[in-house]
Structure formats: C-alpha cells, structure tokens
Design an enzyme around this catalytic site. Sequence first.
Site, PDB file in Angstrom:
ATOM      1  N   CYS A  20     -14.117  72.501   9.629  1.00  0.00           N
ATOM      2  CA  CYS A  20     -14.332  73.757  10.354  1.00  0.00           C
ATOM      3  C   CYS A  20     -13.475  73.901  11.613  1.00  0.00           C
ATOM      4  O   CYS A  20     -13.595  74.880  12.326  1.00  0.00           O
ATOM      5  CB  CYS A  20     -15.807  73.913  10.723  1.00  0.00           C
ATOM      6  N   HIS A  54     -10.769  77.329  23.603  1.00  0.00           N
ATOM      7  CA  HIS A  54     -11.595  78.381  23.001  1.00  0.00           C
ATOM      8  C   HIS A  54     -10.977  79.761  23.150  1.00  0.00           C
ATOM      9  O   HIS A  54     -11.217  80.644  22.334  1.00  0.00           O
ATOM     10  CB  HIS A  54     -13.030  78.302  23.511  1.00  0.00           C
TER      11      HIS A  54
END
Length: 543
Positions: free
Chosen positions: A503, A206
């Site tokens: 995505c 992330h």
Amino acid sequence: MEQVKVNSETRFVGLPISPGLALSQVCLFNDHRREGLRVYRIAAESVRYEQARLRRAIELAGQRLRDLSARVAERIGAPEAAIFDAQRTILSDEGLSREIDAMIANHRLNAEAAVARTLDSYETRLRELDDTHLRERATDIGEIRRRLLDTLGNMGSSLHCWTQIRCLRGTNRIIVAEELTPSLTVELDTEHIMGFVSERGGPTSHAAILARALGIPAVSGVKGIRELLACGTELLLDGDTGEVIIWPDDQTLSRRHCVQNRRPVPPQAVAPVAGVTVMANISRAAEVVDALSMQAEGIGLYRTEFEFLAAERLLDEEEQVAHYASVVRAMDGRPVHFRLLDIGGDKEAPFFDLPKEDNPYLGFRGSRLLLSRPDLLGPQARALARASVHGPVHVIYPMIVEVEQFVRLRRLFTEAIADIPAGPIFHGVMFEVPAACLQAREMLEVADFGSIGTNDLIQYLFAVDRNNEQVAYDCSPDRPVFWSLIRRIVEAAEQTGRPLSVCGELAGDSRYLPRLREIGIRTVSVAPRLIPGLRRSLIHPSP
Ligand code: PEP
Ligand code: MG
C-alpha cells in the site's frame, strides 16, 4: 508588510514530486504555529472565514477547559476545578464573542489580533475597578486570552495573503509553503488547488502523496522562494522537471503548452483486471466516493489519523463510528482496511498530547504509542467493532516492530471490544519497519494478513528521511536489498497462507508493477486516481 521583490522572470529548480504543468497565481500558505502573535488586516472576503476560525477556537478552548476541569476535580479537588469552570463560563459568553466578531468585521483584523485587542481592553477595564472580586476576574481574562490565542495558533495554519487585496484562499491558485505537513494539508480545499510548491519535503512526504492523489503538479525543495513572492504573484510550475518560474515571460509560456487555471480532469475508470486486485488508499471517509467511481476492489488503506487532524481534536467513539461505518457500508462487502491511528513523526498535533522528543520518527509513534494510550486505542477499537456489523473490517497495526508488540496490542483491542456485538474483524501487520519484515513469517503466523508500507520501509531500511528533499536521491526502492526484503515477506505469506498487499507509494507507480508481480504480489492499494492507469498498464504492459 512583505512586498513582491521581483517582477521579471526568475527561475528555480527543485525536486519534482508530482508530475504536470500549472500556471497560476500564488497563495502563500503560512504555518502560524511557528510564529508569534500575528496582526494583519484582512480582505473583506476573509471576514467570515476569520469569524469562523474564532468560533471554532472558542469551541475548542471550551472543550479543553472542560477536560481540564474534570481532570483537576479528580486529582486535586472540586474547588480548584471551579477556576476552570469559571473561565469556561466567561469564554462562552455571547457578548464576548460578539465583540470579537465585530472587531474582525469593523477593523478588518485577523482573529488573533481581534482576540488580543478585545481581551486586552476587557482586562484593562477590570483592573481599574474598585471591586476586589471583579479585579480578580482580570486574571481570568488574561488566561482566556492566552488559551484562545494558543488554540488559534494550534488550530493549524491559515491561508494568509500578504498583500491583503484579494486573497482567494488557494482557490485556483498554486499553494506555496515552507513545508506542507499532514495537519496543514487537511486544511486545504483540495478540489480547487492548481499545484504545490514547498521549500521542504521529500518524494514520499504526505504532501507529495496528496499531490499525486489529486493529480496536481508539485515541486519541493525550492529554498528561499517565499522571500520573493506575494499572494497573487504569477508562477509556472513544472512537476516533471522541478522547474518553478516566477513571472514567466511570453517566450517561456509559448514554449510550454499550458493553459491557465486548468484543473486535472478525473481519469476514466477501468474495470478490474484478472490477476491483480487493485484497492484504494483513502484518508477521509468522504473519499470512498472516489474509490467507488474508480471501481476499487476494496479499501486497502484508510489512514484514520487524518480524520482527527482534519477535526483538529480527538474524535469520540460515536464520531468515529459515523466515519468508519459509512465507509464499510459504501464498500458493500468488499474489504476495508482501517489503519489504527498512526500518530507521531510528522503526524502530530497538540490535541494528541504527544511528549516532546528529539527524534520523533524513532520515538513514541504508531503501535508503540497506542500501547501506552488506552484513551486513543479504546474508542477507536470500539468504533471499528461497531462498524464491523455492516461488513468485514480489517485492522492494520502501524509501525509494528516485534511479534510480541503486535500480540499485546491486539489483546488490548480485543479486551476493549469484549462487550460489543461485532461482525468479522481481521488483524494485520503493517510491514514498514525492517525488524518486522525480517521476522515476517513469525509475524504472519500470529496475524491474519500483512500490508507492506513501502514509504516508511524505505525510510527505515536506508536510514533516509522521507520528508527531506536533500536526501531524496537515497529514498528509492531501486536497490537489491529492498527487493530481497519484499521477497522474504512474500515467501512468508505463501508459507503461512496469509493475504498480503502493498500500500505504499511504490504500488501506484506502474514501472514497479511487473517486478511486484514477478515476486508474487497479487494485491496493491493506491490513490483512487491512480487505479485506472495501473489497470491499463496490466492490460497493455510496456515492452
Ligand atoms: C507507508 O509507510 O508506506 C504507508 C503506507 O503509510 P504512510 O505513508 O501513511 O506512513
Ligand atoms: Mg507508514
């Protein structure tokens, strides 16, 4: 206190995870949760920051005591619960917080050290009294001390300056950390960071996703670099080659045409292009502004768990409605895909109250966790239903493994909103576990849409940890079996007539767009900043 160990040019090579050059001073970013009680002196500029941390910790510890008292009252009895109410009363005493505040300001101490010193002295004074009742209160003080220190430690990290001279808390600096976990990244003032360097972290971690979304250079896997740095050390970072250079000399600097403290300029928006719908990935409601300025054709992925990580506590239904409805309203009829809380794996925080697991990536996470946590699913489902009166809401179910799991979770969602007036709500599957992809057709027969999460799909398909830079060479879509799985999902979408989008990070890499189009993908969702480049690559495809 740690000192700078080098003052001549020293080179490292790590894993490049976000392109670009940065030259700036370092801000060491430490995760206090991994350490014992830290005592250090702070700079004058940091006093208000530490006092704000203290206030937040008092508020959070108070909330936890209230929850604990309610649970104990229900399960054991009111007299037992009263212990926690008494502790909360002491905690909310203005005099106590004023004393700790003063300790921070007058002695220039970090919040943890000020809490420990103030409460230790309270406890000692109480223990010396003759009054038995007051002496017993000393135990409560010890408990409050522990709770506040736990809360401060769990509240996330803080930007901690080793040298304590002028810590700018990351402003115009390169953040250097052991690992940038999701709960650490939400603490950063992302507007003013020049780059990231970490000792650990893979290409779709992330932190890497965040760096690319911000357009700032980042390198991970730079083992041992923190030992050689102090806050303020000068660093040159090359996110294209993975080079990290401490105290770069004039020759090195002249070879790289880099300008100190230059932040990436936001890209120019490019209007939508026929043939491929490009939506935006966001992690916070406020980012809808970026999505709109880049002319996103919808929000393809709203990672709702980041709102919780940023607040450092569970958000109640009202708070969630405020976030979700603001995004739906801003998108003005364009689709908004909310991913249900995708907690677990690296997205953990103490307030989620997750079980301790040896292998959290294969444990209680995503939809598996939501099925057993009505306290998380219920308020989120109701908040989404309330947001749907402002425009269409698409709900993405994370980490779905089986059809029956999706159906059960959707049923729980529907039951939770039965009494709420709602607008159109669509329920979709996140294809990120190979088992779900292999039964894509059965999945899409019962779901309203699908979304392919390539980050986790690659991780689980090739048994390769997406956060581990040492195996990054295996964390790649460049293998036929990956594309045959994507093709299988596309075929299932065509057969069932269900909308499908991609995505994961792959979607934002224009090198893969022709291949995605060739196999039938017509909708992608990427970080707002990447939208113009992707559209440009559609207008002028490279030969
Ligand atoms: C994915 O797994 O591809 C995805 C989009 O979700 P996240 O990166 O948040 O796991
Ligand atoms: Mg995922």
